[in-house]
Motif scaffolding. Structure first.
Motif, PDB file in Angstrom:
ATOM      1  N   MET A  77      -9.835  -0.834   6.313  1.00  0.00           N
ATOM      2  CA  MET A  77      -8.976  -1.996   6.231  1.00  0.00           C
ATOM      3  C   MET A  77      -9.124  -3.218   7.066  1.00  0.00           C
ATOM      4  O   MET A  77      -8.902  -4.327   6.721  1.00  0.00           O
ATOM      5  CB  MET A  77      -7.433  -1.535   7.140  1.00  0.00           C
ATOM      6  CG  MET A  77      -6.937  -0.186   6.250  1.00  0.00           C
ATOM      7  SD  MET A  77      -6.656  -0.495   4.726  1.00  0.00           S
ATOM      8  CE  MET A  77      -7.822   0.264   3.540  1.00  0.00           C
ATOM      9  N   LYS A  79       1.876   2.155   7.450  1.00  0.00           N
ATOM     10  CA  LYS A  79       2.088   1.287   8.690  1.00  0.00           C
ATOM     11  C   LYS A  79       3.011   1.976   9.708  1.00  0.00           C
ATOM     12  O   LYS A  79       3.394   3.094   9.362  1.00  0.00           O
ATOM     13  CB  LYS A  79       2.870   0.122   8.465  1.00  0.00           C
ATOM     14  CG  LYS A  79       2.099  -0.901   7.686  1.00  0.00           C
ATOM     15  CD  LYS A  79       0.947  -1.524   8.330  1.00  0.00           C
ATOM     16  CE  LYS A  79       0.900  -2.451   9.504  1.00  0.00           C
ATOM     17  NZ  LYS A  79      -0.220  -2.736  10.084  1.00  0.00           N
ATOM     18  N   HIS A 133      -0.640   1.684  16.506  1.00  0.00           N
ATOM     19  CA  HIS A 133      -1.043   0.467  17.173  1.00  0.00           C
ATOM     20  C   HIS A 133      -0.219   0.732  18.565  1.00  0.00           C
ATOM     21  O   HIS A 133       0.785  -0.134  18.766  1.00  0.00           O
ATOM     22  CB  HIS A 133      -0.655  -0.898  16.574  1.00  0.00           C
ATOM     23  CG  HIS A 133      -1.547  -1.165  15.362  1.00  0.00           C
ATOM     24  ND1 HIS A 133      -3.107  -1.262  15.438  1.00  0.00           N
ATOM     25  CD2 HIS A 133      -1.312  -1.243  13.975  1.00  0.00           C
ATOM     26  CE1 HIS A 133      -3.362  -1.430  14.018  1.00  0.00           C
ATOM     27  NE2 HIS A 133      -2.409  -1.422  13.353  1.00  0.00           N
ATOM     28  N   PRO A 174      -4.290  -6.343   4.627  1.00  0.00           N
ATOM     29  CA  PRO A 174      -4.826  -5.594   3.734  1.00  0.00           C
ATOM     30  C   PRO A 174      -3.694  -5.155   2.547  1.00  0.00           C
ATOM     31  O   PRO A 174      -4.016  -4.756   1.374  1.00  0.00           O
ATOM     32  CB  PRO A 174      -5.235  -4.125   4.396  1.00  0.00           C
ATOM     33  CG  PRO A 174      -5.683  -4.695   5.685  1.00  0.00           C
ATOM     34  CD  PRO A 174      -4.361  -5.647   5.974  1.00  0.00           C
ATOM     35  N   LEU A 191      -9.451   2.410   9.789  1.00  0.00           N
ATOM     36  CA  LEU A 191      -9.513   1.001  10.563  1.00  0.00           C
ATOM     37  C   LEU A 191     -10.594   0.087   9.892  1.00  0.00           C
ATOM     38  O   LEU A 191     -10.533  -1.010   9.609  1.00  0.00           O
ATOM     39  CB  LEU A 191      -9.303   0.976  11.872  1.00  0.00           C
ATOM     40  CG  LEU A 191      -9.153  -0.288  12.551  1.00  0.00           C
ATOM     41  CD1 LEU A 191      -8.108  -0.990  12.435  1.00  0.00           C
ATOM     42  CD2 LEU A 191      -9.460  -0.111  14.216  1.00  0.00           C
ATOM     43  N   ASP A 218      -2.005  -7.193  15.187  1.00  0.00           N
ATOM     44  CA  ASP A 218      -1.461  -5.750  15.393  1.00  0.00           C
ATOM     45  C   ASP A 218      -1.484  -4.936  16.832  1.00  0.00           C
ATOM     46  O   ASP A 218      -0.805  -4.237  17.244  1.00  0.00           O
ATOM     47  CB  ASP A 218      -2.153  -4.629  14.434  1.00  0.00           C
ATOM     48  CG  ASP A 218      -1.346  -4.815  13.136  1.00  0.00           C
ATOM     49  OD1 ASP A 218      -0.209  -4.306  13.161  1.00  0.00           O
ATOM     50  OD2 ASP A 218      -2.146  -4.735  11.941  1.00  0.00           O
ATOM     51  N   ARG A 226       0.754  -1.340   0.099  1.00  0.00           N
ATOM     52  CA  ARG A 226       0.051  -0.004   0.065  1.00  0.00           C
ATOM     53  C   ARG A 226       0.828   1.281  -0.209  1.00  0.00           C
ATOM     54  O   ARG A 226       2.187   1.194   0.266  1.00  0.00           O
ATOM     55  CB  ARG A 226      -0.925   0.027   1.290  1.00  0.00           C
ATOM     56  CG  ARG A 226      -2.102  -0.975   1.168  1.00  0.00           C
ATOM     57  CD  ARG A 226      -2.838  -0.980   2.407  1.00  0.00           C
ATOM     58  NE  ARG A 226      -2.021  -1.473   3.510  1.00  0.00           N
ATOM     59  CZ  ARG A 226      -2.404  -1.977   4.891  1.00  0.00           C
ATOM     60  NH1 ARG A 226      -3.503  -1.446   5.177  1.00  0.00           N
ATOM     61  NH2 ARG A 226      -1.597  -2.566   5.551  1.00  0.00           N
ATOM     62  N   LYS A 282       0.923  -8.913   9.653  1.00  0.00           N
ATOM     63  CA  LYS A 282       0.489  -7.562  10.433  1.00  0.00           C
ATOM     64  C   LYS A 282      -0.426  -6.608   9.319  1.00  0.00           C
ATOM     65  O   LYS A 282      -1.038  -5.701   9.753  1.00  0.00           O
ATOM     66  CB  LYS A 282       1.409  -7.067  10.956  1.00  0.00           C
ATOM     67  CG  LYS A 282       1.888  -7.612  12.293  1.00  0.00           C
ATOM     68  CD  LYS A 282       2.747  -6.667  12.866  1.00  0.00           C
ATOM     69  CE  LYS A 282       3.133  -7.094  14.267  1.00  0.00           C
ATOM     70  NZ  LYS A 282       4.169  -6.100  15.020  1.00  0.00           N
ATOM     71  N   ASN A 283      -0.240  -7.217   8.161  1.00  0.00           N
ATOM     72  CA  ASN A 283      -0.605  -6.236   7.233  1.00  0.00           C
ATOM     73  C   ASN A 283      -1.274  -6.844   6.019  1.00  0.00           C
ATOM     74  O   ASN A 283      -1.001  -6.588   4.795  1.00  0.00           O
ATOM     75  CB  ASN A 283       0.473  -5.228   6.433  1.00  0.00           C
ATOM     76  CG  ASN A 283       1.744  -5.995   5.997  1.00  0.00           C
ATOM     77  OD1 ASN A 283       1.918  -7.352   6.493  1.00  0.00           O
ATOM     78  ND2 ASN A 283       2.665  -5.433   5.492  1.00  0.00           N
ATOM     79  N   PHE A 303      -1.023   4.028  11.031  1.00  0.00           N
ATOM     80  CA  PHE A 303      -1.388   3.178  12.025  1.00  0.00           C
ATOM     81  C   PHE A 303      -0.091   2.977  12.853  1.00  0.00           C
ATOM     82  O   PHE A 303       0.583   2.352  12.453  1.00  0.00           O
ATOM     83  CB  PHE A 303      -1.933   1.703  11.183  1.00  0.00           C
ATOM     84  CG  PHE A 303      -3.202   1.641  10.600  1.00  0.00           C
ATOM     85  CD1 PHE A 303      -4.447   1.940  11.448  1.00  0.00           C
ATOM     86  CD2 PHE A 303      -3.281   1.488   9.217  1.00  0.00           C
ATOM     87  CE1 PHE A 303      -5.677   1.705  10.896  1.00  0.00           C
ATOM     88  CE2 PHE A 303      -4.532   1.321   8.711  1.00  0.00           C
ATOM     89  CZ  PHE A 303      -5.640   1.731   9.459  1.00  0.00           C
TER      90      PHE A 303
HETATM   91  C1  PYR Z   1      -3.469  -2.322   8.604  1.00  0.00           C
HETATM   92  O1  PYR Z   1      -4.346  -2.221   7.733  1.00  0.00           O
HETATM   93  O2  PYR Z   1      -2.431  -2.818   8.305  1.00  0.00           O
HETATM   94  C2  PYR Z   1      -3.739  -2.020  10.016  1.00  0.00           C
HETATM   95  O3  PYR Z   1      -2.638  -1.960  10.614  1.00  0.00           O
HETATM   96  C3  PYR Z   1      -5.116  -1.903  10.645  1.00  0.00           C
END
Ligand code: PYR
Length: 386
Positions: A143, A75, A102, A326, A140, A298, A15, A323-324, A100
Motif C-alpha cells: 500500500m 481499514k 493503526h 491507496p 503495508l 494514519d 478497496r 487516510k486511504n 489496518f
Molecule cells: C492504507 O493502505 O489505507 C493504510 O492504512 C496503510
C-alpha cells in the motif's frame, strides 16, 4: 471456518479485502467465504464473479459480523452510518479481525479499547515485520507503493502550477521542487513518480542508506545533521529519535521548506506514532499554493496541522490528510492487498482452524487485542499503558 468480507465504509474507500481470485483460493482450501453485496464494485469486481468463485453474497453487514469467525477488512472499524452503529459493536467475543488498525494513532484509541472490551482478537497489518518470510503478506509495503505514486498525482492535482519545466512563447516556467521526507517504500515511489513528472526532487531521511538510495534515483539529499546511530532500528528501519535529535531534524527541514512547492511526508517508525517533523510555523513559511501530502496521517501525521481524513487549505497551503490514498487507485491496490491478506490467512489457518502462535514474530507484532487486553506495544505506549 467462515471468513467474512464486509464492504468498506471509509469515505472514498474503493478497496475490498478479497477478490474473486482470492475467494476461489480460500474456498478451494475448504473455507466458507461471505462477501457483502457490492463490496467489490469500487474495485471493479462484481457480485456474479464472487458467486462464480464460490462466495456466498450477504446483503447485510450485521449478518457477516454475526456469522464469520474471521473478518477480513482493509481499514480500521468505523461507525456505520447506514446501520446507525459501529462496526466494532457488530463483532463478537473470540472473533478474529485482520485489517489496518493503526492502533497507536490517538483517533483509534477508543475503537481499540472497545474491541478489547468486546473480546475481539484483532491483528493489525501495519505491524507486519519486514522479514523475508512475511514479504508476501506485507500489505503495508504494497500500500505504500500505491500511496507514493497516487500521493504525488494528488499533489500535482492540487498544485496550481505545472510540475515540469515548460518552455513557451511567453517564456519559461521553472519545474516544481518536491521534498520527500522519509524515503522508505512510499517515499521512494513518490520520489520516482515526481521525477518522472519533471519535478526537481529533494529527499530527507535520518538513515544514510535511505538517503543514498534516494540520491541514486536522482534526488538532492537534505542534510539533517542527526546522529544516524540513533536513527536506525531493528531491520534497518527508522526508529524514534530522542527529542534533542528531532529538534535538529526540524531545524534542518525549516531551512529548506520555504523553497519547496510540494512536501511528501512519509516518515514512519513502524507500529509507533509518526514523528512530528513539520510545525505550523514551518507551513507558514511555504509559498502560497504549495501542497503537503502527509501519508503518515494514519499514524498521527508528520505535520502538526495535517487534518486527519481531509484536505484543507491553511496559511495558503493545501494540506492533504486523506487516510486511504491507496483506495483511490482501487484496481491495483485491491489486487495487491487481497493477495497479501489471503497469504496472511494461509499463514494463520492450519487444517481449517486459526493457530495463533504468539511466539511467532509476525503474530507478536500484529496482535492488537486479545482476551480483553490491548497487547500491541506501540498502542500501549501511545495510550500511556506501557
Ligand atoms: C492504507 O493502505 O489505507 C493504510 O492504512 C496503510
Amino acid at each position: 471456518m467462515i471468513i467474512g468480507v464486509p464492504k468498506e465504509i471509509m469515505n472514498g474507500e474503493d478497496r475490498v479485502a478479497a477478490t474473486p481470485e482470492t475467494v476461489a483460493d480460500m474456498v478451494g482450501k475448504g473455507l466458507t467465504v461471505l462477501v457483502e453485496t457490492g463490496a467489490g464494485e469500487g474495485s471493479f469486481f462484481h457480485d456474479p464473479e464472487y458467486v462464480s468463485a464460490g462466495a456466498e453474497m450477504v446483503s447485510d453487514p450485521e449478518e457477516i459480523y454475526q456469522r464469520a469467525d474471521l473478518i477480513l477488512k482493509v481499514k480500521e472499524p468505523l461507525f456505520n452510518e447506514a446501520k446507525g452503529r459501529s462496526e466494532v459493536s457488530m463483532m463478537h467475543k473470540g472473533q478474529y479481525l485482520i485489517t489496518f488498525i493503526h492502533p497507536a494513532a490517538p483517533p483509534n484509541h477508543e475503537m481499540v479499547k472497545e474491541m478489547a472490551a468486546q473480546g475481539v482478537i484483532s491483528l493489525t497489518l501495519d505491524g507486519v515485520p519486514r522479514i523475508s518470510r512475511a514479504q508476501n503478506l506485507d500489505a503495508l509495503t504494497s500500500m505504500s507503493t500505491c500511496a507514493g505514486y497516487k500521493g504525488i498525482l494528488l499533489a500535482a492535482n492540487y498544485q496550481p502550477s505545472f510540475m515540469p519545466l515548460i518552455h513557451s512563447a511567453i517564456g519559461r516556467i521553472d519545474p516544481l521542487k518536491v521534498l520527500v521526507v522519509g524515503v522508505g517504500v512510499g517515499g521512494l515511489q513518490a520520489l520516482a513518480t515526481a521525477k518522472r513528472l519533471g519535478a526537481v526532487v529533494y529527499a530527507a531521511d535520518i538513515r544514510p542508506m535511505a538517503s543514498e538510495q534516494a540520491t541514486s534515483l536522482g534526488a538532492k539529499p537534505v542534510e539533517l545533521g542527526v546522529d544516524s546511530e540513533k536513527a536506525i532500528g531493528e531491520g534497518g528501519y527508522a526508529q524514534a529519535l530522542p527529542e534533542d535529535e528531532l529538534v535538529k531534524e526540524r531545524a534542518a527541514l525549516a531551512q529548506v521548506i520555504p523553497d519547496m512547492d510540494i512536501i511528501f511526508a512519509s516518515a514512519l517508525v513502524p507500529g509507533h506514532l509518526a514523528p512530528r517533523l513539520i510545525t505550523e510555523d514551518m507551513v507558514k513559511t511555504m509559498k502560497p499554493g504549495s501542497v503537503i501530502v502527509d501519508i503518515s496521517i494514519d499514524q498521527g501525521g508528520n505535520c502538526e496541522i495535517t487534518p486527519p481524513g481531509k484536505v484543507e487549505v491553511k496559511h495558503h497551503v493545501t494540506l492533504v490528510g486523506i487516510k486511504n490514498i491507496p483506495g483511490m487507485l482501487p484496481k491495483s491496490s485491491t489486487f495487491m492487498f487481497a493477495k497479501n491478506i489471503a497469504n496472511f490467512v494461509d499463514f494463520l489457518v492450519k487444517d481449517g482452524q486459526i493457530v495463533l502462535d504468539r511466539s511467532d514474530e509476525i503474530i507478536a507484532k500484529t496482535l492488537t487485542t486479545i482476551d480483553g487486553e490491548i497487547v500491541h506495544v506501540g498502542a500501549r505506549e501511545a495510550m500511556g499503558l506501557a
